[in-house]
Design a protein around this motif. Structure first.
Motif, PDB file in Angstrom:
ATOM      1  N   ALA A 191       0.796  -1.250  -0.062  1.00  0.00           N
ATOM      2  CA  ALA A 191      -0.074  -0.047   0.090  1.00  0.00           C
ATOM      3  C   ALA A 191       0.832   1.213  -0.114  1.00  0.00           C
ATOM      4  O   ALA A 191       0.623   2.258  -0.752  1.00  0.00           O
ATOM      5  CB  ALA A 191      -0.755  -0.093   1.252  1.00  0.00           C
ATOM      6  N   GLN A 192       2.054   1.401   0.655  1.00  0.00           N
ATOM      7  CA  GLN A 192       2.699   2.463   0.835  1.00  0.00           C
ATOM      8  C   GLN A 192       3.471   2.694  -0.595  1.00  0.00           C
ATOM      9  O   GLN A 192       3.714   3.451  -1.150  1.00  0.00           O
ATOM     10  CB  GLN A 192       4.063   2.068   1.889  1.00  0.00           C
ATOM     11  CG  GLN A 192       3.505   2.117   3.359  1.00  0.00           C
ATOM     12  CD  GLN A 192       4.212   1.741   4.426  1.00  0.00           C
ATOM     13  OE1 GLN A 192       5.381   1.664   4.301  1.00  0.00           O
ATOM     14  NE2 GLN A 192       3.819   1.992   5.672  1.00  0.00           N
ATOM     15  N   LEU A 193       3.941   1.320  -1.053  1.00  0.00           N
ATOM     16  CA  LEU A 193       4.630   1.233  -2.285  1.00  0.00           C
ATOM     17  C   LEU A 193       3.641   1.810  -3.346  1.00  0.00           C
ATOM     18  O   LEU A 193       4.004   2.807  -4.219  1.00  0.00           O
ATOM     19  CB  LEU A 193       4.991   0.152  -2.629  1.00  0.00           C
ATOM     20  CG  LEU A 193       5.808  -0.309  -4.120  1.00  0.00           C
ATOM     21  CD1 LEU A 193       7.176   0.508  -3.986  1.00  0.00           C
ATOM     22  CD2 LEU A 193       6.222  -1.482  -4.403  1.00  0.00           C
ATOM     23  N   GLY A 194       2.372   1.790  -3.195  1.00  0.00           N
ATOM     24  CA  GLY A 194       1.226   2.297  -4.292  1.00  0.00           C
ATOM     25  C   GLY A 194       1.222   3.698  -4.137  1.00  0.00           C
ATOM     26  O   GLY A 194       1.280   4.302  -5.110  1.00  0.00           O
ATOM     27  N   ASN A 195       1.482   4.157  -2.789  1.00  0.00           N
ATOM     28  CA  ASN A 195       1.357   5.700  -2.640  1.00  0.00           C
ATOM     29  C   ASN A 195       2.653   6.326  -3.383  1.00  0.00           C
ATOM     30  O   ASN A 195       2.742   7.497  -4.033  1.00  0.00           O
ATOM     31  CB  ASN A 195       1.278   5.904  -1.235  1.00  0.00           C
ATOM     32  CG  ASN A 195      -0.080   5.653  -0.579  1.00  0.00           C
ATOM     33  OD1 ASN A 195      -1.112   5.469  -1.209  1.00  0.00           O
ATOM     34  ND2 ASN A 195       0.117   5.432   0.603  1.00  0.00           N
ATOM     35  N   ILE A 196       3.738   5.607  -3.171  1.00  0.00           N
ATOM     36  CA  ILE A 196       5.089   6.086  -3.626  1.00  0.00           C
ATOM     37  C   ILE A 196       4.859   6.233  -5.105  1.00  0.00           C
ATOM     38  O   ILE A 196       5.322   7.175  -5.814  1.00  0.00           O
ATOM     39  CB  ILE A 196       6.161   5.360  -2.851  1.00  0.00           C
ATOM     40  CG1 ILE A 196       6.266   5.367  -1.522  1.00  0.00           C
ATOM     41  CG2 ILE A 196       7.371   5.635  -3.842  1.00  0.00           C
ATOM     42  CD1 ILE A 196       7.344   4.508  -1.125  1.00  0.00           C
ATOM     43  N   GLU A 197       4.344   4.995  -5.691  1.00  0.00           N
ATOM     44  CA  GLU A 197       4.285   4.799  -7.123  1.00  0.00           C
ATOM     45  C   GLU A 197       3.461   6.020  -7.604  1.00  0.00           C
ATOM     46  O   GLU A 197       3.748   6.583  -9.014  1.00  0.00           O
ATOM     47  CB  GLU A 197       3.666   3.336  -7.497  1.00  0.00           C
ATOM     48  CG  GLU A 197       3.912   3.059  -8.988  1.00  0.00           C
ATOM     49  CD  GLU A 197       3.150   1.821  -9.149  1.00  0.00           C
ATOM     50  OE1 GLU A 197       3.101   1.144 -10.320  1.00  0.00           O
ATOM     51  OE2 GLU A 197       2.765   1.061  -7.944  1.00  0.00           O
ATOM     52  N   SER A 198       2.338   6.277  -6.939  1.00  0.00           N
ATOM     53  CA  SER A 198       1.592   7.440  -7.452  1.00  0.00           C
ATOM     54  C   SER A 198       2.359   8.715  -7.241  1.00  0.00           C
ATOM     55  O   SER A 198       1.860   9.751  -7.999  1.00  0.00           O
ATOM     56  CB  SER A 198       0.196   7.446  -6.778  1.00  0.00           C
ATOM     57  OG  SER A 198       0.282   7.647  -5.359  1.00  0.00           O
ATOM     58  N   GLU A 199       3.087   8.937  -6.319  1.00  0.00           N
ATOM     59  CA  GLU A 199       3.786  10.243  -5.998  1.00  0.00           C
ATOM     60  C   GLU A 199       5.055  10.347  -6.919  1.00  0.00           C
ATOM     61  O   GLU A 199       5.028  11.392  -7.245  1.00  0.00           O
ATOM     62  CB  GLU A 199       4.235  10.237  -4.425  1.00  0.00           C
ATOM     63  CG  GLU A 199       3.003  10.182  -3.525  1.00  0.00           C
ATOM     64  CD  GLU A 199       3.739   9.992  -2.003  1.00  0.00           C
ATOM     65  OE1 GLU A 199       4.968  10.198  -1.831  1.00  0.00           O
ATOM     66  OE2 GLU A 199       2.736  10.265  -1.094  1.00  0.00           O
ATOM     67  N   VAL A 200       5.609   9.310  -7.331  1.00  0.00           N
ATOM     68  CA  VAL A 200       6.848   9.362  -8.007  1.00  0.00           C
ATOM     69  C   VAL A 200       6.569  10.171  -9.466  1.00  0.00           C
ATOM     70  O   VAL A 200       7.246  11.082  -9.687  1.00  0.00           O
ATOM     71  CB  VAL A 200       7.652   8.188  -8.260  1.00  0.00           C
ATOM     72  CG1 VAL A 200       8.489   8.227  -9.316  1.00  0.00           C
ATOM     73  CG2 VAL A 200       8.111   7.552  -6.943  1.00  0.00           C
ATOM     74  N   PRO A 201       5.539   9.753 -10.151  1.00  0.00           N
ATOM     75  CA  PRO A 201       5.261  10.466 -11.276  1.00  0.00           C
ATOM     76  C   PRO A 201       5.117  11.939 -11.325  1.00  0.00           C
ATOM     77  O   PRO A 201       5.518  12.807 -12.145  1.00  0.00           O
ATOM     78  CB  PRO A 201       3.954  10.080 -11.904  1.00  0.00           C
ATOM     79  CG  PRO A 201       3.952   8.299 -11.459  1.00  0.00           C
ATOM     80  CD  PRO A 201       4.476   8.599 -10.029  1.00  0.00           C
ATOM     81  N   GLN A 202       4.158  12.311 -10.238  1.00  0.00           N
ATOM     82  CA  GLN A 202       4.048  13.841  -9.937  1.00  0.00           C
ATOM     83  C   GLN A 202       5.430  14.289  -9.444  1.00  0.00           C
ATOM     84  O   GLN A 202       5.631  15.299  -9.810  1.00  0.00           O
ATOM     85  CB  GLN A 202       3.018  13.680  -8.511  1.00  0.00           C
ATOM     86  CG  GLN A 202       1.694  13.167  -8.871  1.00  0.00           C
ATOM     87  CD  GLN A 202       0.770  13.317  -7.736  1.00  0.00           C
ATOM     88  OE1 GLN A 202       1.140  13.936  -6.670  1.00  0.00           O
ATOM     89  NE2 GLN A 202      -0.290  12.791  -7.809  1.00  0.00           N
ATOM     90  N   MET A 203       6.299  13.688  -8.708  1.00  0.00           N
ATOM     91  CA  MET A 203       7.527  14.160  -8.392  1.00  0.00           C
ATOM     92  C   MET A 203       8.453  14.571  -9.618  1.00  0.00           C
ATOM     93  O   MET A 203       8.887  15.490  -9.766  1.00  0.00           O
ATOM     94  CB  MET A 203       8.218  13.334  -7.351  1.00  0.00           C
ATOM     95  CG  MET A 203       7.767  13.348  -6.033  1.00  0.00           C
ATOM     96  SD  MET A 203       8.306  12.005  -5.021  1.00  0.00           S
ATOM     97  CE  MET A 203       9.943  12.731  -4.591  1.00  0.00           C
ATOM     98  N   ILE A 204       8.441  13.472 -10.618  1.00  0.00           N
ATOM     99  CA  ILE A 204       9.006  13.486 -11.756  1.00  0.00           C
ATOM    100  C   ILE A 204       8.565  14.909 -12.566  1.00  0.00           C
ATOM    101  O   ILE A 204       9.293  15.696 -13.149  1.00  0.00           O
ATOM    102  CB  ILE A 204       8.945  12.262 -12.689  1.00  0.00           C
ATOM    103  CG1 ILE A 204       9.382  11.176 -11.819  1.00  0.00           C
ATOM    104  CG2 ILE A 204       9.321  12.385 -13.975  1.00  0.00           C
ATOM    105  CD1 ILE A 204       9.443   9.861 -12.352  1.00  0.00           C
TER     106      ILE A 204
END
Length: 551
Positions: A191-204
């Motif tokens: 679940a945390q990874l999912g959040n990170i996965e959704s955040e990373v594109p935004q960060m990129i």
């Protein structure tokens, strides 16, 4: 005899299902079939006959297993499955059971700590006890999944020490620690990874946007730098031209004075030379006559002796060297005047450039101190002296008699304030979060950048204050802000002259124009007016206009 692996699938195929034999049996005529295939075939026929040779049997034959064909078919199936399975490649997990050529593992058993290819995995899919084992995707180093202390599978996670443990560990060192199954911790981390996965594109995306902003800043900076270099070159060229002209005029003036002195001296020298020549001739005549001893001849010659030529009294004649002190001073005054005119032209061009960033400023009554009176159009403000009844709100100034604009700005913006005939005035810009309720220093440290004029004092309010040279008869002051560069500049609009610039300002919030129509000594000041911008015409514009009229 050839081995089954060298034969083709046709040698071990049932004539009815055309697949490799399964429980092969043979008929009295010698042909082999799958037991299920031949039984079903005869069940559907009125008579029993061989599907291959059509030999008719009066009674259904007693089918017997063909042990040899069954064993050969089994070997053939195994060999085919092995051939169909890929060999292990770099980076893949090999089968731990294969001998010789290792095949690629398709599953790993956590209970057996072993990885299996498709062939050697077959018992785990068939034997009831092995079916209960936990199979996972192939993974290497299964021994690392075993507890080194208890030689048991690491199937739990200790959240206190954040380590993997086995069941026996929970009865020892980790007895009082919160322990969860790996699957539960896996789901949490997934679940945390999912959040990170959704955040990373935004960060990129955010960083890509920042790169674009930085590249745009570079382009803008280059454009500004090119413009500044061009303006600087124009200014330097103009100044050099003025200095060269001044030097030429000064040299010419000095040379003319020198020539005048030289001519005066040369004329006197020429006159002196003529007198010397006349006196020399007279001296010769006198000398010749002085040697005459004949009395009669002497007296006759003396009577005819010429009168002495007229001469000047040279004791009072002099040529004074020219004084160049006055010339130098007058030339410098002229140069200064010319340079001031050129600087005025450049300032005019600069003012015209910043005026392009004009913004519409309207004063906000919700921010006005109760003593201030605003015009209906929000363009004028003056100090009323008496408290007006206004509802309090977070935006209103209570201590200082100030008012802000309705609009906030960033980027580049410019506005003008009319100050004609006003002995006291103060204005500038403030950040949105400035304290409006208490007595604070209205300085850049507290989010206020302002300039003020109070009779003979003209300052920019910093810590310490910066005294600005006084300019007489100010009528209108322009305010220019470059948010990105941290630049705040003030201009004398009518004189087209730069007054003062604050550089290195830290702007981190939206900015609001501020007007402060009050004297620091408690006296009322005149009306402050937000004035519409009239584009300043430079000498270049006037020349261009005249050129168009002529054409």
């Amino acid at each position: 005899m050839a081995s089954p692996t060298s034969w083709s699938e046709e040698n071990f195929s049932c004539p009815i299902c055309l697949d490799v034999f399964s429980s092969p049996v043979f008929t009295p005529c010698g042909h082999n079939f799958c037991r299920a295939c031949i039984t079903k075939f005869w069940d559907e026929q009125a008579q029993c006959k061989c599907p291959v040779c059509n030999e008719l049997f009066h009674a259904r034959p007693d089918l017997r297993a063909n042990i040899l064909v069954s064993e050969m078919a089994a070997q053939f199936k195994t060999s085919v499955r092995v051939k169909e399975q890929p060999c292990v490649e770099s980076g893949e997990v090999p089968c731990d059971v294969c001998t010789g050529t290792q095949l690629k593992a398709v599953k790993s058993c956590l209970m057996c700590s072993t990885s299996y290819c498709q062939t050697h995995l077959e018992p785990h899919q068939r034997v009831a006890g092995l079916k209960k084992h936990q199979l996972v995707e192939p993974m290497d180093h299964l021994e690392e999944r075993m507890c080194k202390k208890h030689d048991r599978l690491l199937e739990l996670f200790c959240r206190t020490e954040r380590v993997f443990v086995c069941q026996f560990c929970t009865e020892g060192d980790h007895r009082s620690h919160p322990v969860v199954p790996l699957k539960e911790e896996y789901e949490v981390k997934m679940a945390q990874l999912g959040n990170i996965e959704s955040e990373v594109p935004q960060m990129i995306q955010g960083r890509k946007q920042k790169i674009k902003e930085l590249k745009d800043t570079i382009k803008l900076s280059k454009k500004d730098a090119d413009r500044e270099i061009a303006d600087g070159l124009q200014a330097i060229t103009a100044l050099m031209r003025c200095i060269e002209k001044w030097q030429e005029d000064f040299n010419q003036t000095v040379q003319e004075k020198l020539k005048s002195t030289e001519k005066q001296a040369e004329d006197l020298i020429k006159e002196l030379g003529q007198e010397i020549e006349d006196l020399t001739n007279r001296s010769s005549e006198v000398k010749q006559l002085s040697h005459t001893e004949d009395h009669l001849h002497f007296l006759q010659a003396f009577r005819s002796l010429k009168d002495p030529p007229p001469t000047r009294d040279w004791t009072t004649v002099e040529v004074r060297p020219q004084s160049y002190v006055g010339t130098w001073r007058r030339s410098l005054d002229l140069l200064e005047e010319t340079l001031n005119m050129e600087m005025k032209k450049l300032h005019g061009a600069e003012l015209k450039r910043v005026q392009q960033y004009e913004v519409d400023v309207t004063l906000d009554p919700d921010t006005a101190h109760p003593n201030l009176i605003l015009s209906e159009d929000g363009k004028q403000v003056h100090y009323g002296g008496l408290l007006n009844i206004r509802p309090d709100n977070p935006k209103r100034f209570i201590y200082f008699p100030c008012v802000l604009s309705r609009q906030s700005f960033s980027g580049r913006f410019y506005f003008e304030v009319q100050v004609k005939d006003k002995s006291v005035w103060c204005f500038g810009v403030v950040r949105e979060s400035i304290n409006r309720k208490t007595n604070i220093a209205l300085t850049p440290k507290n989010g206020c950048w302002r300039i003020s004029f109070n009779k003979d004092v003209f300052v920019f309010h910093d810590d310490p204050v910066v005294r600005v040279p006084l300019r007489a008869e100010l009528q209108k002051v322009g305010v220019y802000v470059d948010y990105e560069k941290g630049l705040l500049s003030f201009y004398d609009v009518e004189a087209r002259v730069h007054i003062y610039s604050a550089t290195g300002c830290t702007f981190s919030e939206p900015l609001y124009p501020l007007l402060y129509p009050f004297d620091f000594d408690g006296r009322k000041s005149s009306l402050l007016i937000i004035s519409p911008v009239k584009q300043t015409k430079t000498l270049f514009d006037i020349k261009q206009s005249r050129t168009k009229d002529i054409s």
